[in-house]
Design a protein around this motif. Structure first.
Motif, PDB file in Angstrom:
ATOM      1  N   VAL A  64      -4.041  12.622   4.701  1.00 45.68           N
ATOM      2  CA  VAL A  64      -3.431  11.415   4.704  1.00 45.68           C
ATOM      3  C   VAL A  64      -4.264  10.549   3.505  1.00 45.68           C
ATOM      4  CG1 VAL A  64      -4.469  10.464   6.690  1.00 45.68           C
ATOM      5  CG2 VAL A  64      -2.442   9.376   5.816  1.00 45.68           C
ATOM      6  N   CYS A  65      -3.793   9.672   2.699  1.00 45.55           N
ATOM      7  CA  CYS A  65      -4.457   9.012   1.769  1.00 45.55           C
ATOM      8  C   CYS A  65      -3.687   7.504   1.642  1.00 45.55           C
ATOM      9  CB  CYS A  65      -4.388   9.475   0.236  1.00 45.55           C
ATOM     10  SG  CYS A  65      -5.209  11.011   0.208  1.00 45.55           S
ATOM     11  N   VAL A  66      -4.504   6.475   1.571  1.00 44.42           N
ATOM     12  CA  VAL A  66      -4.251   4.972   1.575  1.00 44.42           C
ATOM     13  C   VAL A  66      -4.827   4.678   0.170  1.00 44.42           C
ATOM     14  CG1 VAL A  66      -3.914   3.042   2.319  1.00 44.42           C
ATOM     15  CG2 VAL A  66      -3.884   4.979   3.902  1.00 44.42           C
ATOM     16  N   THR A  67      -3.675   4.299  -0.690  1.00 43.32           N
ATOM     17  CA  THR A  67      -4.058   3.638  -2.005  1.00 43.32           C
ATOM     18  C   THR A  67      -3.133   2.321  -2.321  1.00 43.32           C
ATOM     19  OG1 THR A  67      -2.348   4.682  -3.433  1.00 43.32           O
ATOM     20  CG2 THR A  67      -4.573   5.857  -2.950  1.00 43.32           C
ATOM     21  N   TYR A  87       0.677  -1.193   0.032  1.00 40.31           N
ATOM     22  CA  TYR A  87       0.042   0.036   0.142  1.00 40.31           C
ATOM     23  C   TYR A  87       0.845   1.348  -0.004  1.00 40.31           C
ATOM     24  CZ  TYR A  87      -3.727  -3.142   1.350  1.00 40.31           C
ATOM     25  OH  TYR A  87      -4.584  -4.286   1.484  1.00 40.31           O
ATOM     26  N   SER A  88       0.178   2.432  -0.568  1.00 44.69           N
ATOM     27  CA  SER A  88       0.961   3.617  -0.606  1.00 44.69           C
ATOM     28  C   SER A  88       0.255   4.558   0.609  1.00 44.69           C
ATOM     29  CB  SER A  88       1.001   4.246  -1.859  1.00 44.69           C
ATOM     30  OG  SER A  88       1.820   3.632  -2.720  1.00 44.69           O
ATOM     31  N   VAL A  89       1.073   4.900   1.531  1.00 43.85           N
ATOM     32  CA  VAL A  89       0.297   5.834   2.540  1.00 43.85           C
ATOM     33  C   VAL A  89       1.082   7.427   2.332  1.00 43.85           C
ATOM     34  CG1 VAL A  89       0.289   6.523   5.018  1.00 43.85           C
ATOM     35  CG2 VAL A  89       0.201   4.098   4.377  1.00 43.85           C
ATOM     36  N   MET A  90       0.155   8.316   1.756  1.00 36.21           N
ATOM     37  CA  MET A  90       0.731   9.439   1.482  1.00 36.21           C
ATOM     38  C   MET A  90       0.124  10.478   2.237  1.00 36.21           C
ATOM     39  SD  MET A  90       0.092   8.990  -2.966  1.00 36.21           S
ATOM     40  CE  MET A  90      -1.408   8.272  -2.414  1.00 36.21           C
ATOM     41  N   TYR A  91       1.010  11.500   2.675  1.00 30.55           N
ATOM     42  CA  TYR A  91       0.434  12.657   3.377  1.00 30.55           C
ATOM     43  C   TYR A  91       1.289  13.881   3.271  1.00 30.55           C
ATOM     44  CZ  TYR A  91       4.705  11.260   6.245  1.00 30.55           C
ATOM     45  OH  TYR A  91       6.001  10.711   6.681  1.00 30.55           O
ATOM     46  N   PHE A 138       1.592  15.134  -3.041  1.00 29.83           N
ATOM     47  CA  PHE A 138       1.992  14.741  -1.731  1.00 29.83           C
ATOM     48  C   PHE A 138       3.539  14.806  -1.238  1.00 29.83           C
ATOM     49  CE2 PHE A 138      -2.104  12.868  -2.377  1.00 29.83           C
ATOM     50  CZ  PHE A 138      -2.846  12.968  -1.187  1.00 29.83           C
ATOM     51  N   GLN A 139       3.587  15.213  -0.161  1.00 25.61           N
ATOM     52  CA  GLN A 139       5.006  15.816   0.183  1.00 25.61           C
ATOM     53  C   GLN A 139       5.739  14.328   0.668  1.00 25.61           C
ATOM     54  OE1 GLN A 139       5.796  17.562   4.168  1.00 25.61           O
ATOM     55  NE2 GLN A 139       7.117  19.003   3.208  1.00 25.61           N
ATOM     56  N   GLN A 197      -0.651   0.297  -4.960  1.00 24.90           N
ATOM     57  CA  GLN A 197       0.736   0.647  -4.963  1.00 24.90           C
ATOM     58  C   GLN A 197       0.712   1.576  -5.993  1.00 24.90           C
ATOM     59  OE1 GLN A 197       3.128  -2.757  -6.420  1.00 24.90           O
ATOM     60  NE2 GLN A 197       4.630  -1.596  -7.297  1.00 24.90           N
ATOM     61  N   SER A 198       0.330   1.866  -7.022  1.00 21.30           N
ATOM     62  CA  SER A 198       0.548   2.722  -8.113  1.00 21.30           C
ATOM     63  C   SER A 198      -0.870   3.670  -8.370  1.00 21.30           C
ATOM     64  CB  SER A 198       1.163   2.228  -9.395  1.00 21.30           C
ATOM     65  OG  SER A 198       0.081   1.178 -10.035  1.00 21.30           O
ATOM     66  N   ALA A 199      -1.890   3.244  -7.820  1.00 23.67           N
ATOM     67  CA  ALA A 199      -3.101   4.168  -8.057  1.00 23.67           C
ATOM     68  C   ALA A 199      -2.895   5.503  -7.620  1.00 23.67           C
ATOM     69  CB  ALA A 199      -4.181   3.315  -7.640  1.00 23.67           C
ATOM     70  N   ASN A 200      -3.881   6.471  -8.196  1.00 23.46           N
ATOM     71  CA  ASN A 200      -4.148   7.900  -7.426  1.00 23.46           C
ATOM     72  C   ASN A 200      -5.103   7.826  -6.505  1.00 23.46           C
ATOM     73  OD1 ASN A 200      -2.087   9.313  -8.864  1.00 23.46           O
ATOM     74  ND2 ASN A 200      -3.242   9.272 -10.690  1.00 23.46           N
ATOM     75  N   PRO A 201      -5.123   8.383  -5.173  1.00 27.30           N
ATOM     76  CA  PRO A 201      -6.079   8.280  -4.209  1.00 27.30           C
ATOM     77  C   PRO A 201      -7.293   9.055  -4.726  1.00 27.30           C
ATOM     78  CG  PRO A 201      -4.431  10.091  -3.751  1.00 27.30           C
ATOM     79  CD  PRO A 201      -4.004   9.404  -4.984  1.00 27.30           C
ATOM     80  N   SER A 202      -8.547   8.704  -4.093  1.00 25.45           N
ATOM     81  CA  SER A 202      -9.898   9.358  -4.115  1.00 25.45           C
ATOM     82  C   SER A 202     -10.230   9.856  -3.027  1.00 25.45           C
ATOM     83  CB  SER A 202     -10.702   8.213  -4.781  1.00 25.45           C
ATOM     84  OG  SER A 202     -10.899   7.186  -3.986  1.00 25.45           O
ATOM     85  N   SER A 203     -11.054  10.814  -3.034  1.00 29.42           N
ATOM     86  CA  SER A 203     -11.768  11.482  -1.786  1.00 29.42           C
ATOM     87  C   SER A 203     -11.789  10.440  -0.546  1.00 29.42           C
ATOM     88  CB  SER A 203     -12.713  12.405  -2.064  1.00 29.42           C
ATOM     89  OG  SER A 203     -13.873  11.512  -2.593  1.00 29.42           O
ATOM     90  N   ASP A 204     -12.642   9.319  -0.780  1.00 28.13           N
ATOM     91  CA  ASP A 204     -12.994   8.233   0.238  1.00 28.13           C
ATOM     92  C   ASP A 204     -11.769   7.636   0.633  1.00 28.13           C
ATOM     93  OD1 ASP A 204     -12.597   6.919  -2.244  1.00 28.13           O
ATOM     94  OD2 ASP A 204     -14.055   5.562  -1.752  1.00 28.13           O
ATOM     95  N   GLN A 205     -10.398   7.773   0.050  1.00 29.68           N
ATOM     96  CA  GLN A 205      -9.526   6.974   0.546  1.00 29.68           C
ATOM     97  C   GLN A 205      -8.642   7.910   1.405  1.00 29.68           C
ATOM     98  OE1 GLN A 205      -8.004   5.638  -3.334  1.00 29.68           O
ATOM     99  NE2 GLN A 205      -8.682   3.703  -2.821  1.00 29.68           N
ATOM    100  N   CYS A 206      -8.876   9.207   1.807  1.00 27.61           N
ATOM    101  CA  CYS A 206      -8.199  10.271   2.492  1.00 27.61           C
ATOM    102  C   CYS A 206      -8.957  10.721   3.555  1.00 27.61           C
ATOM    103  CB  CYS A 206      -7.911  11.435   1.393  1.00 27.61           C
ATOM    104  SG  CYS A 206      -7.060  10.898   0.145  1.00 27.61           S
ATOM    105  N   ARG A 207      -8.161  11.171   4.620  1.00 27.80           N
ATOM    106  CA  ARG A 207      -8.698  11.854   5.862  1.00 27.80           C
ATOM    107  C   ARG A 207      -7.815  13.074   6.164  1.00 27.80           C
ATOM    108  NH1 ARG A 207     -12.317   9.354   4.811  1.00 27.80           N
ATOM    109  NH2 ARG A 207     -13.720   8.107   6.078  1.00 27.80           N
ATOM    110  N   VAL A 208      -8.595  14.102   6.680  1.00 25.22           N
ATOM    111  CA  VAL A 208      -7.880  15.218   7.222  1.00 25.22           C
ATOM    112  C   VAL A 208      -7.789  15.236   8.796  1.00 25.22           C
ATOM    113  CG1 VAL A 208      -7.708  17.805   7.340  1.00 25.22           C
ATOM    114  CG2 VAL A 208      -8.475  16.566   5.176  1.00 25.22           C
ATOM    115  N   PHE A 209      -6.607  15.714   9.401  1.00 23.36           N
ATOM    116  CA  PHE A 209      -6.376  15.541  10.882  1.00 23.36           C
ATOM    117  C   PHE A 209      -5.715  16.969  11.208  1.00 23.36           C
ATOM    118  CE2 PHE A 209      -2.967  12.884   9.332  1.00 23.36           C
ATOM    119  CZ  PHE A 209      -2.041  13.202  10.163  1.00 23.36           C
TER     120      PHE A 209
END
Length: 219
Positions: A74-77, A28-32, A48-49, A79-91
């Motif tokens: 933060v988003c979780v997708t 999985y790719s964890v991007m934030y 994403f940084q 390996q190589s997919a671009n994230p969508s809104s339901d795969q991200c959270r703001v904190f």
């Protein structure tokens, strides 16, 4: 997708997500990214940084080294997919906790102490090298001075020896002249006195025979 963010502190946060049956990739790719705004509405991976890769056997990940009092997305997708809104959270991260601040100060103090120690070791090594170099140079100069004095003493001794030899030769020459004046026929006696090694007979016998010849001539 049901992504949640828990255990939020001033510098860390735990991201949890359900396993994706449709994800056939190996991780999985964890991007934030901090300071999220509307510019990230496209959810491009390049926006994403940070991005961390987590094996598909896991369903959680602790994000570290976050800035306190900062809004993150933060988003979780897969390996190589671009994230969508339901795969991200703001904190939002909290204030920096005292323990973390204390650790930071300790790390800073430790870094300063290590740097100072290294500088002191370098200075001590330079001073030691300088002292050893100075001692070696003084010792070399002392040895050179002793060698020069020895050569000078040797020259003076040789000069004195030559002077003594010359004086002795002069004394022998004077003695031979006095002998010739007192005994005209005593040249051979002076020769014997000057160089007794040329005589095969004892010196006293030579002197006695010479005196007898002179007495016979007078008679």
């Amino acid at each position: 997708m049901g992504i949640t963010v828990q255990n939020i502190t001033g510098s860390t946060a735990m991201v949890i997500w359900p396993k994706m049956a449709s994800c056939v990739d190996s991780f999985y790719s964890v991007m934030y990214h901090p300071n999220w705004n509307s510019m990230l509405s496209s959810y491009s991976r390049k926006s994403f940084q940070k991005e961390e890769r987590v094996p598909t056997t896991q369903s959680s990940f602790v994000v570290e080294n976050l800035a306190p009092l900062t809004t993150y997305i933060v988003c979780v997708t897969c390996q190589s997919a671009n994230p969508s809104s339901d795969q991200c959270r703001v904190f939002n991260t909290l204030e920096q906790d005292p323990a973390s601040a204390s650790n930071t100060k300790k790390d800073l103090a430790l870094g300063i102490w290590l740097t100072s120690s290294v500088l002191l070791l370098i200075i001590a090594a330079i001073l030691l090298y300088g002292c050893l170099h100075l001692l070696c140079r003084r010792r070399r100069e002392r040895l050179q001075g002793q060698n020069g004095t020895s050569e000078q003493d040797h020259g003076m001794a040789w000069t004195k020896s030559v002077a003594c030899t010359s004086e002795e030769l002069g004394r022998q020459s004077q003695l031979m002249q006095d002998t010739e004046e007192k005994h005209p026929g005593g040249i051979q006696l002076a020769t014997i006195i000057e160089n007794p090694s040329v005589c095969k007979e004892p010196v006293m016998t030579k002197v006695r025979n010479e005196c007898q010849r002179q007495d016979s001539a007078l008679l």
